[in-house]
Enzyme design. Structure first.
Site, PDB file in Angstrom:
ATOM      1  N   ASP A 114      10.997   5.079  -3.096  1.00 19.64           N
ATOM      2  CA  ASP A 114      11.193   4.585  -1.728  1.00 19.64           C
ATOM      3  C   ASP A 114      12.106   3.366  -1.757  1.00 19.64           C
ATOM      4  OD1 ASP A 114      10.950   3.788   0.886  1.00 19.64           O
ATOM      5  OD2 ASP A 114       8.846   3.155   0.736  1.00 19.64           O
ATOM      6  N   ASP A 298      16.950   4.194   3.718  1.00 17.75           N
ATOM      7  CA  ASP A 298      15.531   4.297   3.365  1.00 17.75           C
ATOM      8  C   ASP A 298      15.183   5.715   2.915  1.00 17.75           C
ATOM      9  OD1 ASP A 298      12.786   4.271   3.188  1.00 17.75           O
ATOM     10  OD2 ASP A 298      12.420   3.556   5.222  1.00 17.75           O
TER      11      ASP A 298
END
Ligand SMILES: *[C@@H]1O[C@H](CO)[C@@H](O)[C@H](O)[C@H]1NC(C)=O
Ligand SMILES: *[C@@H]1O[C@H](CO)[C@@H](O)[C@H](O)[C@H]1NC(C)=O
Ligand SMILES: *[C@@H]1O[C@H](CO)[C@@H](O)[C@H](O)[C@H]1NC(C)=O
Ligand SMILES: *[C@@H]1O[C@H](CO)[C@@H](O)[C@H](O)[C@H]1NC(C)=O
Ligand SMILES: *[C@@H]1O[C@H](CO)[C@@H](O)[C@H](O)[C@H]1NC(C)=O
Ligand SMILES: *[C@@H]1O[C@H](CO)[C@@H](O)[C@H](O)[C@H]1NC(C)=O
Ligand SMILES: *[C@@H]1O[C@H](CO)[C@@H](O)[C@H](O)[C@H]1NC(C)=O
Ligand SMILES: *[C@@H]1O[C@H](CO)[C@@H](O)[C@H](O)[C@H]1NC(C)=O
Ligand SMILES: *[C@@H]1O[C@H](CO)[C@@H](O)[C@H](O)[C@H]1NC(C)=O
Ligand SMILES: *[C@@H]1O[C@H](CO)[C@@H](O)[C@H](O)[C@H]1NC(C)=O
Ligand SMILES: *[C@@H]1O[C@H](CO)[C@@H](O)[C@H](O)[C@H]1NC(C)=O
Length: 423
Positions: A114, A298
């Site tokens: 992430d 992201d």
């Protein structure tokens, strides 16, 4: 010995066709593996997760949509794939995880990399059994190198109304054959239901800036910051794929993985996030609108949440597309042809500057409902007026080769290049 067999496991399991194994000093290539049993959460749940992650108040309509759609959520059991509908190829991509080695002897955990957060947290033998649903657990008691960080704790917002928290160990973490002996590993003592539901996913590995790490009383460096000085170049690249496992490379730029030139933008390093300005957008082959878009790349977001005007203009190009309060997002007829979305990835507009082109075929999140509304699909580009930010999630990242470069303080930058996208 253990370490090189890990590399084989990683690539044997999924990444082989995409990238050579990183075998020279200071270069590591990590392949993702597919989690084919993953059932995508309803859009409202995925969107609410982003509101939490970016600390935004959840609008009432969204909260209601989450309640309506959560009630019928299945558990993602590895062994039980009942209730799947006939799929149109190209829709409903699965989840991709990256096997990471923790401890001595190595315990291999499939983690979600992430770039939008800065914690490395895992399901562990300390996670209450009621919150575990088949995940591979990290057992610090079974690792001779694990050390309890007495007095440290972590607490992070993720997901559907609950959060994650727990205690902290330090242990050896390895990416391929590059190890760091004292990486902070956050063990979960509480996780949100959306993580419990996803039985193949043992946690997150954040590649944001260390400033956003949630360990108290003192934030700890991310794995990337811990190993950066051992890398040939202080970079990692994300090369996510559409319906295929992608690759994360550390320490080098694979110049065969992209087309054209890489367009770089400076990054604001004051948050977890790789935050930068985009220079504008175009829909399909229409004129480019020069407008500054404050953006975050992201990999932990499955959708893009963007500027209201852009999102409205995009969906206005698709016959039958509309905002659905039921799904809390834009939906469209699955048989529609979606236009490409072009994003300006550099504010300088030099001749070298190359916008990112996201093929229309990637602009989807998946089916709305396999039973109630056949033929209704959910867009991969959604409106986030409360964000004041553009979240560049997987919809776009699957079309891009992204370079995350850590410079001396104040000089980090993010680079985007186009690549051949296999649809
Ligand atoms: C990784 O393995 C390769 C080949 O086995 C070796 O040349 C290299 O030095 C190793 N890198 C590190 C950081 O240990
Ligand atoms: C979240 O936002 C609120 C205001 O909306 C602010 O008071 C709070 O400090 C923020 N929390 C974090 C963790 O940034
Ligand atoms: C899968 O789940 C369904 C519905 O809960 C159940 O009827 C079935 O027995 C399960 N199959 C397996 C192999 O566990
Ligand atoms: C480790 O072992 C001790 C003693 O058996 C036990 O109390 C503790 O809960 C274990 N910790 C974990 C993380 O499993
Ligand atoms: C942590 O530190 C406290 C206070 O120094 C001590 O009482 C406690 O036993 C320690 N816990 C562990 C697991 O070492
Ligand atoms: C590695 O990261 C640390 C922490 O952000 C930083 O102080 C250091 O300068 C970085 N080293 C390199 C080579 O980029
Ligand atoms: C890439 O940059 C080089 C040097 O600035 C330039 O000559 C070349 O035309 C660019 N390539 C493309 C595809 O724009
Ligand atoms: C992108 O922007 C930076 C700074 O604004 C500039 O130095 C660079 O030359 C630009 N172009 C490319 C292709 O990176
Ligand atoms: C984006 O643009 C704004 C306004 O021009 C500027 O203040 C900010 O520093 C820029 N952000 C980055 C990361 O360069
Ligand atoms: C739009 O432009 C791209 C790239 O130049 C081209 O391949 C494509 O055919 C064009 N599409 C339409 C609908 O004109
Ligand atoms: C999509 O399907 C609907 C219903 O079958 C039909 O009316 C419509 O013309 C189709 N649209 C396209 C673009 O094929």
């Amino acid at each position: 010995m253990r370490v090189s067999s890990l590399v084989l496991v990683l690539f044997g399991a999924g990444g082989l066709a995409f990238s050579p194994v990183g075998s020279s000093p200071g270069r590591i290539s990590l392949g993702q593996v597919a989690n084919p049993n993953f059932k995508k959460p309803p859009l409202a749940v995925a969107v609410a997760k982003l509101y939490r992650k970016y600390n935004k108040t959840i609008p009432e309509g969204l909260a209601n949509a989450v309640k309506r759609h959560s009630a019928k959520l299945p558990m993602n059991r590895m062994s039980n794939g009942t209730g799947t509908a006939a799929a149109i190829p190209g829709l409903d991509d699965v989840e991709y995880l990256t096997p990471i080695s923790i401890g001595s002897p190595p315990q291999i955990l499939p983690l979600d990399i992430d770039t939008g957060s800065s914690d490395l947290w895992v399901f562990s033998t300390m996670t209450p059994k009621s919150m575990v649903n088949g995940q591979t657990l990290y057992n610090p008691n079974a690792s001779t190198t694990a050390k309890f960080m007495n007095g440290s704790s972590w607490w992070i917002f993720y997901g559907d109304g609950s959060d994650g928290r727990g205690s902290v160990y330090t242990d050896v973490v390895s990416f391929g054959n590059l190890s760091f002996p004292k990486q902070a590993v956050q063990v979960a003592e509480e996780v949100s239901a959306s993580f419990t539901r996803d039985s193949s996913n043992s946690g997150l590995l954040g590649l944001g800036f260390s400033i956003g790490n949630t360990i108290l009383p003192e934030a700890q460096p991310t794995f990337f910051d811990n190993i950066n000085s051992s890398l040939e170049l202080p970079v990692f690249t994300a090369d996510l794929m559409h319906h295929a496992p992608g690759t994360y490379n550390f320490g080098y730029i694979d110049h065969t993985a992209y087309t054209g030139n890489i367009s770089y933008s400076p990054v604001d390093e004051s948050h977890s996030w790789w935050m930068f300005n985009m220079s504008g957008f175009a829909i399909g082959n229409e004129t480019f609108h020069k407008v500054q878009l404050k953006s975050i790349a992201d990999t932990g977001s499955s959708v893009m949440m963007m500027d209201t005007r852009l999102v409205k203009m995009y969906w206005a190009q698709v016959a039958g597309a509309k905002f659905s309060t039921d799904w809390w997002g834009y939906v469209y007829p699955c048989n529609a042809t979606l236009p490409d979305l072009v994003l300006g990835t550099n504010t300088s507009h030099t001749q070298r500057d190359q916008p990112l082109r996201i093929p229309g075929a990637l602009m989807e999140y998946g089916y709305a409902d396999t039973k109630g509304q056949p033929g209704v699909c959910i867009g991969g580009l959604q409106d986030g007026p409360q964000f004041n930010l553009n979240i560049i999630g997987d919809t776009a990242l699957k079309a891009a080769f992204v370079v995350h470069e850590k410079g001396p303080v104040g000089n980090s930058r993010i680079g985007f290049a186009n690549k051949r996208v296999r649809l």
